[in-house]
Design an enzyme around this catalytic site. Sequence first.
Site, PDB file in Angstrom:
ATOM      1  N   ASP A 173      -8.562 103.074   8.582  1.00 38.43           N
ATOM      2  CA  ASP A 173      -7.642 103.619   7.574  1.00 38.43           C
ATOM      3  C   ASP A 173      -7.712 102.756   6.300  1.00 38.43           C
ATOM      4  O   ASP A 173      -6.682 102.499   5.651  1.00 38.43           O
ATOM      5  CB  ASP A 173      -6.211 103.720   8.092  1.00 38.43           C
ATOM      6  CG  ASP A 173      -5.335 104.597   7.198  1.00 38.43           C
ATOM      7  OD1 ASP A 173      -5.876 105.220   6.267  1.00 38.43           O
ATOM      8  OD2 ASP A 173      -4.113 104.644   7.425  1.00 38.43           O
TER       9      ASP A 173
ATOM     10  N   HIS B 199     -10.859 105.726   3.346  1.00 41.51           N
ATOM     11  CA  HIS B 199     -10.558 106.355   2.050  1.00 41.51           C
ATOM     12  C   HIS B 199     -11.480 105.740   0.999  1.00 41.51           C
ATOM     13  O   HIS B 199     -11.423 104.528   0.768  1.00 41.51           O
ATOM     14  CB  HIS B 199      -9.098 106.120   1.658  1.00 41.51           C
ATOM     15  CG  HIS B 199      -8.127 106.782   2.587  1.00 41.51           C
ATOM     16  ND1 HIS B 199      -7.746 108.103   2.453  1.00 41.51           N
ATOM     17  CD2 HIS B 199      -7.483 106.323   3.694  1.00 41.51           C
ATOM     18  CE1 HIS B 199      -6.895 108.420   3.432  1.00 41.51           C
ATOM     19  NE2 HIS B 199      -6.722 107.350   4.192  1.00 41.51           N
TER      20      HIS B 199
ATOM     21  N   HIS C 189      -2.629 113.702  10.769  1.00 39.80           N
ATOM     22  CA  HIS C 189      -1.733 112.622  10.334  1.00 39.80           C
ATOM     23  C   HIS C 189      -0.356 113.042  10.846  1.00 39.80           C
ATOM     24  O   HIS C 189       0.289 113.908  10.258  1.00 39.80           O
ATOM     25  CB  HIS C 189      -1.782 112.531   8.800  1.00 39.80           C
ATOM     26  CG  HIS C 189      -0.742 111.649   8.187  1.00 39.80           C
ATOM     27  ND1 HIS C 189      -1.048 110.559   7.429  1.00 39.80           N
ATOM     28  CD2 HIS C 189       0.612 111.719   8.186  1.00 39.80           C
ATOM     29  CE1 HIS C 189       0.064 109.983   6.998  1.00 39.80           C
ATOM     30  NE2 HIS C 189       1.087 110.669   7.444  1.00 39.80           N
TER      31      HIS C 189
ATOM     32  N   HIS D  15     -12.199 106.791   9.807  1.00 38.90           N
ATOM     33  CA  HIS D  15     -11.064 106.979   8.898  1.00 38.90           C
ATOM     34  C   HIS D  15     -11.142 105.995   7.724  1.00 38.90           C
ATOM     35  O   HIS D  15     -10.595 104.900   7.780  1.00 38.90           O
ATOM     36  CB  HIS D  15      -9.761 106.788   9.693  1.00 38.90           C
ATOM     37  CG  HIS D  15      -8.530 107.210   8.951  1.00 38.90           C
ATOM     38  ND1 HIS D  15      -7.431 107.723   9.602  1.00 38.90           N
ATOM     39  CD2 HIS D  15      -8.212 107.202   7.635  1.00 38.90           C
ATOM     40  CE1 HIS D  15      -6.490 107.997   8.710  1.00 38.90           C
ATOM     41  NE2 HIS D  15      -6.935 107.674   7.505  1.00 38.90           N
TER      42      HIS D  15
ATOM     43  N   ARG E 191     -11.867 107.169  -2.227  1.00 34.65           N
ATOM     44  CA  ARG E 191     -11.200 107.400  -3.538  1.00 34.65           C
ATOM     45  C   ARG E 191     -12.062 108.091  -4.598  1.00 34.65           C
ATOM     46  O   ARG E 191     -11.591 108.281  -5.721  1.00 34.65           O
ATOM     47  CB  ARG E 191     -10.669 106.082  -4.139  1.00 34.65           C
ATOM     48  CG  ARG E 191      -9.713 105.322  -3.242  1.00 34.65           C
ATOM     49  CD  ARG E 191      -8.456 106.069  -2.954  1.00 34.65           C
ATOM     50  NE  ARG E 191      -7.490 105.248  -2.229  1.00 34.65           N
ATOM     51  CZ  ARG E 191      -6.712 105.723  -1.255  1.00 34.65           C
ATOM     52  NH1 ARG E 191      -6.778 106.987  -0.893  1.00 34.65           N
ATOM     53  NH2 ARG E 191      -5.860 104.932  -0.653  1.00 34.65           N
TER      54      ARG E 191
HETATM   55  N1  LIG Z   1      -2.500 105.079   5.260  1.00 36.62           N
HETATM   56  C1  LIG Z   1      -1.906 104.880   4.101  1.00 36.62           C
HETATM   57  O1  LIG Z   1      -0.937 104.127   4.027  1.00 36.62           O
HETATM   58  N2  LIG Z   1      -2.339 105.476   2.990  1.00 36.62           N
HETATM   59  C2  LIG Z   1      -3.317 106.516   2.927  1.00 36.62           C
HETATM   60  C3  LIG Z   1      -2.773 107.863   3.149  1.00 36.62           C
HETATM   61  C4  LIG Z   1      -1.563 107.929   3.971  1.00 36.62           C
HETATM   62  O2  LIG Z   1      -1.687 108.066   5.204  1.00 36.62           O
HETATM   63  O3  LIG Z   1      -0.469 107.880   3.406  1.00 36.62           O
HETATM   64  C5  LIG Z   1      -3.958 106.473   1.558  1.00 36.62           C
HETATM   65  O4  LIG Z   1      -4.757 107.385   1.231  1.00 36.62           O
HETATM   66  O5  LIG Z   1      -3.674 105.562   0.795  1.00 36.62           O
END
Ligand SMILES: NC(=O)N[C@@H](CC(=O)O)C(=O)O
Length: 425
Positions: free
Chosen positions: A303, A58, A177, A56, A60
């Site tokens: 995350d 991100h 989610h 998990h 971007r």
């Molecule tokens: N985990 C987070 O707080 N943020 C995630 C997406 C999300 O789950 O809101 C993000 O893409 O920033």
Amino acid sequence: MTAYLIKSVSVVGAEPTDLLIRDGVVAETGAALSAPDATVLDGTGLVALPGLVDLHTHLREPGREDAETVETGSRAAALGGYTAVCAMANTSPVADTAGVVEQVWRLGREAGLVDVQPIGAVTVGLAGEQLAELGAMADSAARVRIFSDDGHCVADPKLMRRALEYVKAFDGIIAQHAEEPRLTEGAQMHEGEVSTRLGLTGWPAVAEEAIIARDVLLAEHVGSRLHVCHVSTAGSVEVLRQAKARGVKVTAEVTPHHLLLTDAHAETYDPVYKVNPPLRTATDIAALRAALAEGVIDIIATDHAPHAVEDKECEWAYARPGMLGLETALSIALDVLGPQWDLIAERMSRAPARIAGLTGHGLDPAPGVPANLTLVDPAARRVIEPAELASRSRNTPYARMTLPGRIVATFLRGEPTVLDGKAIK
Ligand SMILES: NC(=O)N[C@@H](CC(=O)O)C(=O)O
């Protein structure tokens, strides 16, 4: 290709041995190995783990390259001890077509620092209305097997059912989610004593638990695979425990921050602590830690959610949720679990590699195994300086904290991506 001879290293906590890495694999292990052509690294006091795998992340890119790119996120991952990361689909454009997932996959290969496995969106534009081209993404060069609208919940039960049914054909997974949107309208933090005191709208635990309960029943009904993202409450653990006992094909992750930080941090009004799902209570943390030890929660996933300064350094209500994770995850795991190396290897490498189907990852260093591994110095302590992080963003909740453990080296298919604690490229 350079060969590497790591002298006297503890493999996943076992008695020290020498490790010879040659031609992309672990060629030999044993006492007093010699290889005149190899670069020698002193492994005394270090622990070799299978390269960490993050289910998990991100990254971007495309869309918010000011917050992170595939390359900067890959570098942060390698420095954190990772050899593979799964890139979430909430980019701009959304990774809901074969074209976008192939682009992310190709950028990962070009960066060459970790294996980047794209996750595809479940619904078009993450809008929760129409299934995305799951089959086309599965058949693409990126060979997508995990689908998620993360950041958004697939709230419509009929769509969720269809998605679970669809991915069965190629043994895919829906990573949910879990957030019932009607119960979290306007939510700013965990609903509880602290939110009441601060006067901030709460995000109740039941909003997560209700969706997990529904989804394990749906997954059971259609006989498909469900993965639950960032589990954050004690009640969710109980739902998962029951589902697993019944044999439902469900796996679950917890983030490092949900294992350590509580909602009391919101009292600072520092948006670095704003995250989705929100930081919960000490009771939740205790339940999450127990579930992780027991295996009710299968893995730690970061995350990693980089955000640009203007999206984070503003009033709490306007700040985006999310915090960095890749460069600190192993340290937090060490802090929370202690030197339980087998458990750390299982929850941060073997199990996530198995769930994601990433062959060649999640294998303990042994002769013939692809040399995807990381070397940790458990005795080292380091102060987290946001400006020194490789991520393009700075939103770490651990700024200026002293954390245990340091990643000394990371190898991807026998090539170092990190040596002496520094990224190679
Ligand atoms: N985990 C987070 O707080 N943020 C995630 C997406 C999300 O789950 O809101 C993000 O893409 O920033």
